[in-house]
Design a protein around this motif. Structure first.
Motif, short mmCIF file in Angstrom:
data_model
loop_
_atom_site.label_atom_id
_atom_site.label_comp_id
_atom_site.label_asym_id
_atom_site.label_seq_id
_atom_site.Cartn_x
_atom_site.Cartn_y
_atom_site.Cartn_z
N ARG A 55 17.11 -22.82 7.39
CA ARG A 55 16.77 -24.20 7.03
C ARG A 55 16.51 -25.01 8.31
O ARG A 55 17.29 -24.91 9.27
CB ARG A 55 17.91 -24.83 6.22
N PRO A 56 15.45 -25.81 8.30
CA PRO A 56 15.11 -26.57 9.52
C PRO A 56 16.25 -27.47 10.00
O PRO A 56 16.36 -27.74 11.18
CB PRO A 56 13.90 -27.41 9.09
N HIS A 57 17.11 -27.90 9.08
CA HIS A 57 18.19 -28.82 9.45
C HIS A 57 19.56 -28.14 9.38
O HIS A 57 20.56 -28.82 9.20
CB HIS A 57 18.16 -30.06 8.55
N PRO B 3 16.49 -22.97 14.77
CA PRO B 3 15.73 -23.87 13.89
C PRO B 3 15.66 -25.30 14.43
O PRO B 3 14.63 -25.97 14.27
CB PRO B 3 16.50 -23.83 12.56
N THR B 4 16.74 -25.74 15.07
CA THR B 4 16.74 -27.12 15.60
C THR B 4 15.69 -27.25 16.70
O THR B 4 14.85 -28.18 16.67
CB THR B 4 18.13 -27.48 16.16
N ARG C 173 12.12 -27.04 15.20
CA ARG C 173 11.78 -28.27 14.46
C ARG C 173 11.48 -29.41 15.42
O ARG C 173 10.49 -30.13 15.28
CB ARG C 173 12.94 -28.62 13.52
N SER D 100 7.74 -31.15 16.06
CA SER D 100 7.51 -32.55 15.67
C SER D 100 7.44 -33.47 16.90
O SER D 100 7.36 -34.69 16.75
CB SER D 100 8.60 -33.01 14.70
N PHE E 203 8.04 -21.57 10.42
CA PHE E 203 8.47 -22.97 10.43
C PHE E 203 7.28 -23.92 10.43
O PHE E 203 7.33 -25.00 9.83
CB PHE E 203 9.37 -23.26 11.65
N GLU F 46 6.40 -24.16 6.89
CA GLU F 46 7.49 -24.76 6.13
C GLU F 46 7.54 -26.28 6.34
O GLU F 46 7.73 -27.05 5.40
CB GLU F 46 8.81 -24.11 6.59
N LEU F 47 7.33 -26.71 7.58
CA LEU F 47 7.45 -28.14 7.87
C LEU F 47 6.23 -28.92 7.39
O LEU F 47 6.26 -30.14 7.35
CB LEU F 47 7.67 -28.35 9.38
N PRO G 233 10.31 -30.76 2.92
CA PRO G 233 11.13 -29.75 3.58
C PRO G 233 12.58 -30.17 3.73
O PRO G 233 13.47 -29.35 3.74
CB PRO G 233 10.47 -29.58 4.96
#
Ligand code: NAD
Length: 335
Positions: A198-200, A206-207, A210, A214, A322, A325-326, A331
């Motif tokens: 999970r992005p979060h 993942p951190t 992400r 962004s 990702f 996904e994002l 998401p």
């Protein structure tokens, strides 16, 4: 021992596919295990309460006759009708953000949940594999970590809800083996990454991905000099299944011994994403391990396993996932 895909009666007649229960099967690692077991010809019962996982992770398996998703909390009563040959006990919050948000649930699934999963394996005469963790070594005083090292864990520190739950689960698993003769195995999994995280979820890879994608600052804890060894998910899953298919009790480390600093990991991800995000140094969490690298010689000698996916290749695959996904509309609902 290998897991033949079909049971046979005494006369050798085929008697139906072998069945596995995967607890936490709708999570990151569990979903890959469900997939691979089905590919190997097994029926899979996936049990999950969706605390940190999601039916989305196994949506591609729904509708297949070999797969069943059961919403169930492992800390309560567990009943599975029919034969079971293998129990993979993977239910537990795993990321620091998740287990700090759910401290009591983490202790309960590591203790009561493990008790119930072991009880199921004992009743059914199934092989049992406990998903333990490199966190049982705590902030290690021995480097790299061999299975014989007992660890350096603060029992009242914030991370203890996870570390001590897993240490208790290892002890309980060993007691079932010694007292009841249950066919158990313990795998100590080191940091694993890949698509479907999970992005979060708060774990570093993942951190960083992400943040890089962004254009936000990439937040590195401390001075980034602390090390981790990261293993691509397909390698970890093959190691777990090699243990499940063996008669080895373990504990055995599964992870990639290639060690890198958190700063190097952040810079590599920034380069691979083509991002111009700045690196921002933030406060290091309490009891954060300074070093982490598995000694995998036992897995190599007993299971014939070693990781194959190189870090750059694994990170590229994860970044590609990702990126898609994002772009999805919501998401954040998955994290
Ligand atoms: P995850 O959070 O994605 O998956 C855990 C799953 O367990 C989730 O689907 C969650 O909903 C489920 N769950 C939690 N409590 C439950 C309960 N009481 N009843 C039923 N289901 C419950 O985490 P993951 O990364 O896939 O980790 C899976 C297992 O592997 C965990 O036991 C973890 O400790 C272990 N592990 C993972 C890593 C890693 O790097 N991913 C490293 C070491 C150990």
């Amino acid at each position: 021992m290998s897991l033949p895909t079909h049971r046979r009666d005494d006369d050798g007649a085929r008697r139906g596919a072998r069945r596995a229960v995967v607890t936490g099967g709708a999570g990151f690692l569990g979903s890959y295990l469900c997939e691979r077991l089905i590919e190997r010809g097994m029926e899979v019962i996936c049990m999950d309460n969706f605390l940190t996982g999601s039916p989305d992770n196994v949506a591609h398996l729904m509708g297949r006759p070999e797969f069943r998703l059961v919403e169930c909390d492992l800390t309560g009563f567990v009943h599975v009708p029919g034969d079971v040959d293998l129990v993979l006990h993977f239910a537990s919050a795993a990321s620091p953000v998740d287990y700090l948000r759910h401290p009591i649930e983490t202790l309960k699934v590591g203790s009561l949940g493990t008790l119930h999963a072991l009880g199921l394996a004992k009743d059914k005469g199934a092989r049992f594999v406990l998903a333990s963790t490199s966190e049982v070594y705590g902030d290690p005083l021995e480097h790299p970590q061999r299975e014989g090292y007992w660890g350096n864990v603060n029992p009242v520190g914030p991370r203890s809800v996870y570390d001590e739950a897993k240490r208790f689960a290892e002890s309980l698993t060993t007691a079932y083996r010694n007292s009841h003769g249950t066919d158990t195995a313990i795998v100590r999994i080191f940091n694993t990454y890949g698509p479907r995280m999970r992005p979060h979820d708060g774990r570093a890879i993942p951190t960083f991905i992400r943040q890089a994608l962004s254009g936000e600052p990439i937040t590195v804890a401390g001075d980034g000099g602390q090390t981790r060894s990261v293993c691509y998910v397909t390698d970890t899953v093959e190691g777990i299944l090699a243990l499940a298919e063996s008669d080895f009790a373990g504990p055995v480390n599964i992870g990639n011994p290639a060690e890198l600093t958190m700063l190097a990991l952040a810079e590599t991800i920034r380069d691979l994403t083509g991002s111009s995000s700045p690196i921002e140094f933030v406060e290091r969490p309490a009891d954060d391990p300074a070093v982490r690298r598995p000694d995998t010689s036992l897995a190599e000698s007993r299971l014939g396993w070693r990781p194959e996916v190189d870090v750059l290749d694994g990170l590229r695959r994860t970044i590609a996932w990702f990126t898609e996904e994002l772009r999805r509309p919501e998401p954040v609902s998955r994290g």
